[in-house]
Design an enzyme around this catalytic site. Sequence first.
Site, PDB file in Angstrom:
ATOM      1  N   HIS A 144      67.497  45.988 -19.177  1.00  0.00           N
ATOM      2  CA  HIS A 144      67.398  44.964 -18.131  1.00  0.00           C
ATOM      3  C   HIS A 144      66.284  45.331 -17.145  1.00  0.00           C
ATOM      4  O   HIS A 144      65.433  44.495 -16.794  1.00  0.00           O
ATOM      5  CB  HIS A 144      68.740  44.851 -17.408  1.00  0.00           C
ATOM      6  N   GLU A 145      66.281  46.595 -16.689  1.00  0.00           N
ATOM      7  CA  GLU A 145      65.261  47.030 -15.724  1.00  0.00           C
ATOM      8  C   GLU A 145      63.894  47.141 -16.390  1.00  0.00           C
ATOM      9  O   GLU A 145      62.866  46.881 -15.763  1.00  0.00           O
ATOM     10  CB  GLU A 145      65.673  48.372 -15.108  1.00  0.00           C
ATOM     11  N   HIS A 148      62.040  43.949 -16.172  1.00  0.00           N
ATOM     12  CA  HIS A 148      61.385  43.780 -14.866  1.00  0.00           C
ATOM     13  C   HIS A 148      60.084  44.579 -14.833  1.00  0.00           C
ATOM     14  O   HIS A 148      59.031  44.071 -14.438  1.00  0.00           O
ATOM     15  CB  HIS A 148      62.291  44.303 -13.743  1.00  0.00           C
TER      16      HIS A 148
END
Length: 887
Positions: A144-145, A148
Site C-alpha cells: 500500500h505504501e 504511494h
Amino acid sequence: MGSRMMFVLLWMLLSSTSTGIKLDGNGYVDIVIAISSKVTQDNRLIDKIKEMVTEGSLYLYHALDEKVYFREATILVPPEWNGMNFTKARTEIDNANPAYGVEPYTNQYGECGAEGEFIHFTPEYLLNDTFIQLYGSKGRIFVHEWAHLRWGVYDECNGEKPFYHSNGRIEATRCSKNIGGQFYDVTAGGSLQQCRIDPQTSLPTEGCMFFPNRNQISNSSIMFLPGLDPVTAFCHENEHNYEAPNMQNKKCGKATWTVIFEDSVDKDALRSLKPLQSPPPPPSFKVVQRKQRVVCLILDVSGSMGGSRILQQQQAATHFLRNIVEYEARVGIVQFSTYASTLSPLTTIDSDTTKENLIILLPKVAGGSTNMCLGLSQGLQVIQADNGDALGDEIIFLTDGQATDNIAVCVPSAIQSGAIIHTLAFSNSAARELTEMANKTGGKFLSPNDKTTSNQLMDAFASLTLSTGDYTKEPVQLESIGERTSDWFNGTVSVDQTVGNKTSFVIIYELSSPIIYIQSPSGLTYTQTNMNHDGSLKTVFLKVPRTAEPGDWKYSIQATTNQAITLTVTSQAPQADVPPITVKTHMNQKSSDGTKPMIVFAEVSQNYRPVINAEVWATLESETGSPQTLQLLDNGAGADAIKDDGIYSRYFIKMVNVNKSLVDFNRYPLQLISIVVHLNPPKPPVSDEPLEVVNFTRTATGESFEVTLSGTAPPNFPPNRITDLSAEIQEDTVLLNWTAPGEDLDQGTAKSYEIRWSFDLKMLQFNFSNGHAVNTTAVSPQKAGSVEQHSFNLNITIQNGTTLFFAVQSEDKQKAKSETSNIAQASKILPAPKPLGISNPDINLTVFVISLCVVTMLMCFIFAVVIRAVKFRKRSAQSDMALIITN
C-alpha cells in the site's frame, strides 16, 4: 526516554540514477531501508524488515498482474550497532529522521504520478504483531505504501469526510463501492448502536464507522483497505468510485490502476512487461553499515582558478573544515593542476587545533593545466588508505569545470569505486561527466558562481553534510547574504531556541577589513577585538561563547572602501532533546526541456513536524541570466499538494532561452531558500516546558539543474489545474469555493473561468464541454493563490435528494485552457425523519467481532491511512521518533 518509543526510518532512493530504485526486468532492485541512528540495537528489526518485504513481494506480484516483485533490498543499520556480519555501506545514505505516531505513512508532495520521498515505519509497528489485527499484514501495508512512494497514487478513503451523499443515499468514502458493509457507532462500553445523523450535514455524526463485511465479492482496492482478506488488487477504471471525496479523486481524478500504468515512473515498463511464468523467488537482502565519515577535498589549482576563485575556494573550504565537518570524521586534502599531490592524508578531526592545522594546508596559488583524472585518481588513493577501498567514502571535487585531459576516461572507474562524489563547478559549461559522477554516486552537483558578492560556494560546502538522522549534531545555516557597498551593511539574524550552540559569524571582505559590530539581543556588543581576523583569507570570524542568546542579533558592518562583503551565520542545537528547525530543498526534475514545468520544493520542519505559516523565498540563478526570486507557498493549490504540511512549493516557469552557439544548456542552481516564520511552531513534545519561538531564519542550498530550450521563446504554460474545488447547496443556491490559479500555472492572474455542472459525474469528468454552463460574466479571476467564491442559482428546482456535480476550467490571455478541475459534488438533503438504523439493533460487540474477525479492528486503518494526509501532514499528533523510507 521514559515511555517514548524509538522509531526507525526506512527510506528508498527514487532517482533514475544507479543510486535509486530501479526496475530490472520484472524485479525492483537498489531498494535501501535505513534504520535511524537513534534506534537502540535490536537485531529482530532486521528479521522483521525481511519478513515484511518478502511477504509484500508476493502480494505485489499478484496485485500487478504477476508482472513485478521485490528482487533485492539493502538494510542500512546505524553506525553504533555492533555486528560481525555488517558489510561496509556504499552510496546508501542514512537520511532517517524522527517522526510521529505508530501508523505507517508515506511522505508525498509531488503531483499525481510523482514519486514520494519516503515511507515511515516504527520499530513498535514492526516488532509488535498485534498491529497485524489493527492494520492488516505488514507485507500488505508495505505494498500500500509502496504504491504511494513509487507510483504517486493517493488514498481512496478520507478520515475528514468518511461519508457522503450519492443519489439520496449515504455512502462510505471508499473504492470500490462494491465493498459492502454497515454503519455502526461503538459506545464506550463496547456495544454497537445505530449511528446518529447530524442535522446540519444530514450525514452520520463523528464516531460513526463503516464496517466492511467479512465476505466480499470485490477484490479491490489496496489503496482503500489492504488489510481486508479479499482485497488483493488496485482499483481499475471500470470499478473506480469517482464520487468518493478522497485524495485520489482530488489529486488524480482517475483510477489507481490508470495512474500506475499511464502516469507513473514505471508506466512504459509495466505496459511492456510480460507476466512471470511462475511465482518469483524471495528477495535477497544485504545488511550494511557506515562507521566513520571519510571525506577527501580534491581542489583545482589550475591557472583558470586564479584571481578571486582560488581565494573563494580557500575561504569555503576553511568554512567547511571549521564549522561544517563533524568531529571524529577523517579528512584528506588533494590539489591538482598539471600534476596532482596530497596536501594531507586522512586526518581524524579530534580538536579545533586539528581543524586549524588542516586549514593552513589549503592551497593558495593557482597555475598550470586542469588534469581532472589525475586529481580523481589521487583523491581515491587517499580515501582507500583508510581501509583499502573507497566504499561509502566521500569526495568533494571542486574545479573550474573545464578539463585539459579527457575526463570521460576516468569517470567510469570513479563511479565504480563506490565513493560518494560531490562535484562543484565554477562554470556553466562544465563537463557533463561532473554531473554524471554526482548523480550516479549519490552525491550533489552544484554550480556556484564566482561573483565576489556571492556566497554560493560557501553555501555549497555548507550543504555537504552526511546526515546520521540526528539533526541535533549537525550545523544549521541561519543566514547567507552579500552586498557591494562603501557604506554600512546592516541586518538582523534571528537565533531561535532550537539553535544557539557553536554559533559563528563569518564575514568575508573583498579589499580591506571593515569595521564590524555584532550585538546580542540583550545589548552585548562584539567588535573586532572579540573576533579572529585572517588577513590572507580576508575573513573575520566570531565564535559566540557558550550558547548564543535567543532573539534578534544585529550586525553593522562599515566598509572603508567600495567593496563586496558577505556574511554567513551557522549554529547547532543547544540541547540533545530539542532538534533544530531545518530546511530541505528539492526540485522535481534534474533537467528540463521546457515542455514540463519544474517545481521547487522546500520542506520546513522541526523534529519532522511541519512548520507552517512561514515566509519562504527561493532564489534561482544561472550564470547567463539574472537571479529569479520565487515565493513558495503551502496552500494546497497549484504546485502545492497538501495545505499546511510544512512543504512549500511553486512552479518555476521563468526559463531563459540560451544562445545555442555559446552553450548547449542553461543551468539554474537552486541557490538559496530563506525562511522567516511569523507564527510559533508547535511545542516540541520532548520538552515539558513550552518552547516559544518568536522568529527565526534559515537558508538552504539546492542542487543545480539544467534547462534546455530549443525554441526562440520560453513555453507558454496554461493556468494550473484547480484541485480544491468545493460545492455546497444552500436551499436553492449553489456556493463554489476554490483557490485561484494563475495566468501561467500558479503565477499571475488568469483571464477567465468556465464553470459547468451536471447530474452525471463521468460526463463532466470526460466531456467537460457537454456540461451545463454557468454564467461567469460577472466573475473576474483574482491573483493566483487567492480564495475564490462564487454563488449562483440554477435554472432548475433542486429537489430533496438531488446530487449535482461541478467543475471549473480557467483560461489565459493566449486562450490556453487548464485541465478540468477536481469534480466537486453537492447534495440537497433535508433532515431525515429517523436516525440511520442497523439491521440488528440487539447485536453486541463481542458477537460482531467474532462474526467479522479482525475487520472491526481493520477499520481503524482507514483513519490511520488518512492521518497520513491529515494528522501526519499537519504532524500535530504525539511524538516520539521514527522509521522512514526516503528519496
